[in-house]
Motif scaffolding. Structure first.
Motif, PDB file in Angstrom:
ATOM      1  N   UNK B 113       0.993  -1.140   0.084  1.00  0.00           N
ATOM      2  CA  UNK B 113       0.074  -0.114   0.078  1.00  0.00           C
ATOM      3  C   UNK B 113       0.855   1.219   0.089  1.00  0.00           C
ATOM      4  N   UNK B 114       1.921   1.295   0.701  1.00  0.00           N
ATOM      5  CA  UNK B 114       3.022   2.227   0.874  1.00  0.00           C
ATOM      6  C   UNK B 114       3.537   2.596  -0.654  1.00  0.00           C
ATOM      7  N   UNK B 115       3.593   1.584  -1.298  1.00  0.00           N
ATOM      8  CA  UNK B 115       4.176   1.831  -2.621  1.00  0.00           C
ATOM      9  C   UNK B 115       3.057   2.389  -3.666  1.00  0.00           C
ATOM     10  N   UNK B 116       1.817   1.831  -3.513  1.00  0.00           N
ATOM     11  CA  UNK B 116       0.955   2.515  -4.077  1.00  0.00           C
ATOM     12  C   UNK B 116       0.593   4.067  -3.991  1.00  0.00           C
ATOM     13  N   UNK B 117       0.708   4.347  -2.832  1.00  0.00           N
ATOM     14  CA  UNK B 117       0.529   5.845  -2.107  1.00  0.00           C
ATOM     15  C   UNK B 117       1.702   6.611  -3.053  1.00  0.00           C
ATOM     16  N   UNK B 118       2.965   6.036  -2.685  1.00  0.00           N
ATOM     17  CA  UNK B 118       3.947   6.570  -3.006  1.00  0.00           C
ATOM     18  C   UNK B 118       3.809   7.054  -4.489  1.00  0.00           C
ATOM     19  N   UNK B 119       3.416   5.918  -5.388  1.00  0.00           N
ATOM     20  CA  UNK B 119       3.508   6.418  -6.905  1.00  0.00           C
ATOM     21  C   UNK B 119       2.378   7.170  -7.438  1.00  0.00           C
ATOM     22  N   UNK B 120       1.640   7.273  -6.515  1.00  0.00           N
ATOM     23  CA  UNK B 120       0.328   8.257  -6.727  1.00  0.00           C
ATOM     24  C   UNK B 120       0.712   9.737  -6.599  1.00  0.00           C
ATOM     25  N   UNK B 121       1.594   9.905  -5.400  1.00  0.00           N
ATOM     26  CA  UNK B 121       2.100  11.359  -5.257  1.00  0.00           C
ATOM     27  C   UNK B 121       3.262  11.441  -6.280  1.00  0.00           C
ATOM     28  N   UNK B 122       4.071  10.633  -6.514  1.00  0.00           N
ATOM     29  CA  UNK B 122       5.078  10.779  -7.800  1.00  0.00           C
ATOM     30  C   UNK B 122       4.490  11.323  -8.913  1.00  0.00           C
ATOM     31  N   UNK B 123       3.207  10.703  -9.416  1.00  0.00           N
ATOM     32  CA  UNK B 123       2.388  10.965 -10.303  1.00  0.00           C
ATOM     33  C   UNK B 123       2.099  12.444 -10.321  1.00  0.00           C
ATOM     34  N   UNK B 124       1.555  12.805  -9.018  1.00  0.00           N
ATOM     35  CA  UNK B 124       1.003  13.940  -8.732  1.00  0.00           C
ATOM     36  C   UNK B 124       2.137  15.284  -9.121  1.00  0.00           C
ATOM     37  N   UNK B 125       3.577  14.963  -8.680  1.00  0.00           N
ATOM     38  CA  UNK B 125       4.443  15.860  -8.872  1.00  0.00           C
ATOM     39  C   UNK B 125       5.349  15.682 -10.227  1.00  0.00           C
ATOM     40  N   UNK B 126       4.901  14.805 -11.064  1.00  0.00           N
ATOM     41  CA  UNK B 126       5.161  14.400 -12.587  1.00  0.00           C
ATOM     42  C   UNK B 126       6.319  13.709 -12.714  1.00  0.00           C
ATOM     43  N   UNK B 127       6.320  12.846 -11.789  1.00  0.00           N
ATOM     44  CA  UNK B 127       7.685  11.989 -11.800  1.00  0.00           C
ATOM     45  C   UNK B 127       7.273  10.542 -11.682  1.00  0.00           C
ATOM     46  N   UNK B 128       5.987  10.204 -12.376  1.00  0.00           N
ATOM     47  CA  UNK B 128       5.703   8.946 -12.510  1.00  0.00           C
ATOM     48  C   UNK B 128       6.863   7.747 -13.262  1.00  0.00           C
ATOM     49  N   UNK B 129       7.498   8.517 -14.217  1.00  0.00           N
ATOM     50  CA  UNK B 129       8.377   7.782 -15.055  1.00  0.00           C
ATOM     51  C   UNK B 129       9.676   7.615 -14.504  1.00  0.00           C
ATOM     52  N   UNK B 130       9.874   8.534 -13.334  1.00  0.00           N
ATOM     53  CA  UNK B 130      11.243   8.241 -12.899  1.00  0.00           C
ATOM     54  C   UNK B 130      11.145   7.616 -11.261  1.00  0.00           C
ATOM     55  N   UNK B 131      10.080   6.711 -10.999  1.00  0.00           N
ATOM     56  CA  UNK B 131      10.006   6.353  -9.836  1.00  0.00           C
ATOM     57  C   UNK B 131      11.083   5.142  -9.440  1.00  0.00           C
ATOM     58  N   UNK B 132      11.629   4.726 -10.336  1.00  0.00           N
ATOM     59  CA  UNK B 132      12.685   3.535 -10.208  1.00  0.00           C
ATOM     60  C   UNK B 132      13.985   4.216 -10.273  1.00  0.00           C
TER      61      UNK B 132
END
Ligand code: ADP
Ligand code: MG
Lengths: 165, 224
Positions: B113-132
């Motif tokens: 769940x923590x990972x899902x939340x983190x991905x959602x926020x990274x998306x919000x700040x425009x960094x979904x692609x750079x998550x890894x």
């Protein structure tokens, strides 16, 4: 207008002759606002008519010393207490007011702070307008120009304050 | 709703009065900027507001809870308060998404769940692609956005940012402010320290600190 207020501010430090006022006015404001002696006397006689200054003794050469009245002091207080609004600003008015505040106001820092708050408020409004002006480039650039202007003014106010401390 | 309340807060370090009788409230939905010269107490104010430091006198309350009486301050900080500092404090051996997950995992949220939340926020700040990506593989502006994502994850309602635009260029600084503004508009209380008027201008309210005190504009107000 600010020649009148500038002269009143200088008189709030003590009685002066017209020629002294002219010299002090120019010394405070640098080259931004040259005055001729005729303007000084016209301004003083109107201020006298309005009860803001009163003439004192005349010296051997026939020169009159002027002193500020209570009404004149109140007028200076109001002037310093009223920030210059961006819409009715001949740009120099702020410069003159600050120069006079540094020269003649007992608490120039508070004059600077009042202006800083007012200019920051203007900048907040401009920034909000810019956020809402999403697609329109021309509109945004005009707002940018005003934002940069306000920003420069804030930096200059910081600079004035540093000079005081 | 008031999310942050400071009442007559002072903080002294030996002889130095870093903060001197400060009153301040920040409501949900509000972005408040703090300006002032170096040494005027801005960071001290932010540290006290987030419970990273304790006042010498006065009270600090977050979401109505007096920080002096909270039993588990660390837990309250993790749950309610997000911090963004100029020094990003990203962990270099962790990827962007792992950095953002960290406070949630510390809070006992399951990794998935923590990972899902983190991905959602990274998306919000425009960094979904750079998550890894690792921090060293990102630009300065991207790293700062990761730090902001970490401050926002888990719906923390009080966000404290100390010079988050640091040495970033104007366009990147504007992106950071866009994020903080959006978070305030979504209902968080945001307290931002900056010395840049152009960023302070995004705020609903700007306060000026001098020598540990909030400078009032009484001359201005009395003339109105
Ligand atoms: N941990 C500390 N120990 C001693 N003095 C401190 C400490 N933190 C801050 N100060 C002092 O308190 C004052 C305010 O500092 P600070 O809040 O960092 O100001 P700012 O963030 O506005 O630059 C300064 O005079 C600073 O030297
Ligand atoms: Mg600081």
């Amino acid at each position: 207008m600010s020649i009148r207020h500038g002269l009143l501010a200088l008189l709030s430090r003590g009685p002066r002759y017209g020629y002294q006022l002219r010299a002090e006015f120019e010394a405070c404001t640098g080259a931004t606002w040259p005055l001729n002696i005729g303007q000084v006397y016209t301004t003083l006689s109107r201020a006298e008519r309005d009860g803001l200054v009163e003439p004192g003794e005349t010296d051997e050469q026939g020169r009159v010393v002027y002193r500020i009245t209570e009404a004149g002091r109140a007028e200076v207080g109001r002037w310093f207490g009223t920030p210059v609004a961006p819409s009715d600003r001949p740009r120099d008015e702020l410069v003159i007011k600050l120069a006079m505040a540094v020269a003649a106001h007992p608490d120039a820092l508070s004059v600077i702070q009042a202006q800083r708050t007012a200019t920051m408020r203007t900048m907040q409004e401009l920034t909000r307008a810019k956020r809402q002006a999403d697609g329109d480039l021309a509109h945004r650039l005009v707002l940018d120009s005003m934002i940069f202007h306000a920003e420069a003014e804030l930096r200059w106010l910081d600079h004035c304050e540093k000079g005081l401390s | 709703m008031t999310l942050l309340t400071l009442e007559s807060v002072s903080r002294t370090y030996g002889e130095v009065k870093a903060l001197d009788g400060v009153d301040l409230t920040v409501a949900a939905g509000e972005l408040v900027a703090v300006m002032g010269p170096s040494g005027s107490g801005k960071s001290t104010l932010l540290n006290l507001a987030g419970g990273l430091d304790r006042p010498s006198s006065g009270t600090v309350a977050v979401a109505g809870e007096d920080l002096a009486r909270v039993r588990d301050l660390a837990a309250l900080r993790r749950r309610s308060v997000g911090y963004v500092f100029q020094e990003l404090n990203l962990i270099h051996s962790l990827t962007a998404v792992e950095n953002v997950m960290l406070p949630r995992e510390l809070d006992g949220v399951a990794a998935r769940q923590a990972r899902q939340e983190a991905l959602a926020v990274l998306d919000e700040v425009g960094l979904r692609e750079q998550a890894e990506a690792f921090p060293d593989e990102l630009s300065g502006g991207q790293r700062q956005r990761v730090a902001i994502a970490r401050a926002l994850v888990g719906e923390r309602r009080l966000v404290l940012a100390d010079e988050p635009t640091g040495a970033l260029d104007t366009a990147t600084g504007d992106e950071i402010l866009t994020l903080l503004r959006a978070r305030a508009d979504a209902g968080a209380a945001v307290l931002l320290v900056t010395h840049e008027p152009r960023y302070a201008a995004w705020a609903d309210r700007v306060i000026f600190l001098r020598d540990g005190r909030i400078v009032d504009a009484s001359l201005l107000e009395s003339a109105r």
